[in-house]
Scaffold this active site. Structure first.
Site: not given
Ligand code: NAI
Length: 489
Positions: A135, A182, A215, A239, A243
């Site tokens: 970002y 990750k 994940d 992000d 959500d």
């Protein structure tokens, strides 16, 4: 961070009513704050569509910026970037300008909201780094068919958000933090975040610190979300995960958020401006009201925060006055203002089904502002990657690069394409594009590469090839500051 105190002894807040349903939700939130007796005063300021249309490409009026610098606390409704105006959104302008590096998203089960997870007592805090990562907006197109973005992770940025997560956990009496990364694939970027977490965790022995691969975190959030307390993570992961956690407890309509920086804090609902229902009195203001609860706690107004939170939760558990998005079948939906009035009537009530926490004021972390946060005794350049634009085959390009380096102190080690070694040829089926990474290392093992050697090689390459960029291969105190291509030895 200190609030601005007005002459009448109240705390001053910059209010941005925003676009679409923003003004309706903001009216509701401010009415409730007033009715609850919050000792606040407001400066109403402009940002969003109106400001873009007036020709300000940042979407944030100068007077708004001045107000925020003074008040340091912002209550903001959703903002729109109208099509054809402004390159960046006003939200991004605010986030970058005031370095609100921490995006805090609580996801807590609320009564009367039907979800598949109801009854499991979910109360998760997602702490997302809000400035760095993909970002940062550093993107390039080296060739017409290749686009790339830089995933920027710094020790300083990681340390700030991770310390903030631990401090938030302490202030809310939480026991466990999961750091979701990750790092197994992105060993240097996500790896830096993980290593910082492991270092900082040693100072917070009262909180259990665990790492989880992102994940698997998503998988476990769907399967056993009650195992999570606080999740701290990088921007992109956060992000998506935040959500997801909002979805677990009923959706974005109930999701409040805080954007915290060392100097400034911005509180807002997670949802957008909902242009489809704007101006019709249909908006559910809960997320913005719950954002005011976060803001009140930030301002150490714990009692009033609890009062408003109880009133909201009590209104939901009574289930009589509800906006259309949450009213069950058979119940006439109420308007935004009817719902607001019901909450005001319930101020002073105690919600039965509310998850409660002992809260203490948040101690904002104090991380060094020194640009050189991590220093190394030795910084050595041990090789160089030169990126080329070429439609040649790997074998042809490989032979050409070997010939160019002939007679110099550098030799071609390999060429990779889309991250996989394609010269010398390895087994595999890499589908190549016209962007190539040629890795040159010194002929003498362990030697250091000088700028003169790199520039001289680059000049020779430039004679017959279109070079794109160069990247030095660094070694800091003996640790490699670069990764190897897939298949590289
Ligand atoms: P949205 O969140 O505005 O709407 C998605 C759906 O949810 C719509 O059907 C809407 O009616 C409904 N909805 C959202 N909030 C609601 C509420 N409080 N009460 C009842 N229903 C609600 O997302 P969308 O449509 O993707 O974005 C619309 C605009 O908002 C865009 O211009 C976008 O850029 C902006 N936006 C601004 C944000 C901010 O300022 N923080 C965040 C997200 C979007």
């Amino acid at each position: 961070m200190k609030a601005h105190i007005t002459e009448s002894g109240k705390k001053l807040v910059t209010v941005i009513p925003g676009d679409g349903i923003g003004p309706e939700c903001m009216d509701s939130a401010l009415k409730i704050l007033e009715a609850a007796g919050a000792p606040l005063e407001f400066e109403r300021c402009l940002a969003g569509a109106e400001v873009f249309k007036a020709g300000n490409a940042t979407g944030v009026a100068d007077a708004t910026i001045e107000s925020i610098k003074k008040t340091r606390v912002v209550l903001k409704a959703p903002l729109e970037t109208p099509v054809g105006y402004g390159e960046k959104s006003a939200n991004v302008t605010l986030r970058k300008l005031f370095e609100t590096y921490g995006n805090i998203r609580p996801a807590r089960e609320l009564p009367g909201i039907e979800t598949p997870y109801r009854g499991r007592g979910l109360d998760i805090l997602v702490v997302r780094e809000n400035v760095e990562d993909l970002y940062a907006g550093i993107e390039y197109m080296p060739t017409p068919g290749v686009a790339q973005g830089i995933k920027l992770i710094t020790r300083k940025g990681s340390e700030k958000i991770i310390r903030l997560a631990f401090e938030l956990a302490r202030s809310e009496g939480r026991k466990t933090i999961h750091c979701a990364t990750k790092a197994n694939i992105m060993k240097l970027t996500e790896g830096m975040f993980k290593r910082t977490f492991e270092d900082v965790a040693k100072e917070y022995t009262d909180i259990e610190a665990k790492h989880i691969i992102v994940d698997n975190c998503a998988h476990m959030l769907a399967k056993s979300p009650e195992m999570f307390d606080v999740i701290v993570t990088t921007n992109m992961n956060g992000d998506i995960l935040s959500d997801l956690t909002s979805g677990l407890v009923g959706g974005l309509g109930f999701a409040p958020s805080a954007n915290l920086g060392s100097e400034i804090a911005i509180f807002e609902a997670v949802h957008g401006s909902a242009p489809d229902i704007a101006g019709q009195g249909k908006a559910n203001p809960t997320a913005l009201i719950l954002s005011t609860v976060l803001m009140l706690r930030h301002l150490d107004e714990f009692e009033i925060a609890d009062k408003i939170e109880n009133a909201v939760v009590h209104t939901l558990e009574k289930g009589i006055v509800l906006t259309g998005d949450i009213a069950p079948k058979g119940l006439k939906p109420s308007s935004t203002s009817e719902f607001t009035d019901a909450i005001i009537e319930n101020l002073g009530e105690t919600a039965e089904e509310m998850i409660r926490r002992e809260r203490k004021p948040l101690k904002l972390p104090n991380v060094s502002t020194d640009p050189v946060m991590v220093s190394a005794e030795s910084k050595r350049t041990v090789g160089v990657d030169i990126h080329l634009d070429s439609d040649a085959s790997p074998a042809t390009l490989g032979a050409e690069m070997e010939a160019v380096a002939e007679g110099s102190s550098l030799k071609l080690k390999n060429i990779s394409n889309r991250g996989a070694q394609v010269f010398p040829l390895k087994e595999g089926f890499t589908d190549c594009v016209d962007q190539w990474r040629c890795r040159f290392m010194p002929r003498a093992a362990g030697a250091v590469v000088s700028d003169e050697e790199i520039l001289s090689l680059l000049a020779k390459i430039a004679v017959g090839h279109r070079w794109l960029n160069i990247e030095k291969l660094n070694e800091f105190d003996g640790s490699l500051g670069y990764t190897k291509a897939q298949g590289e030895e």
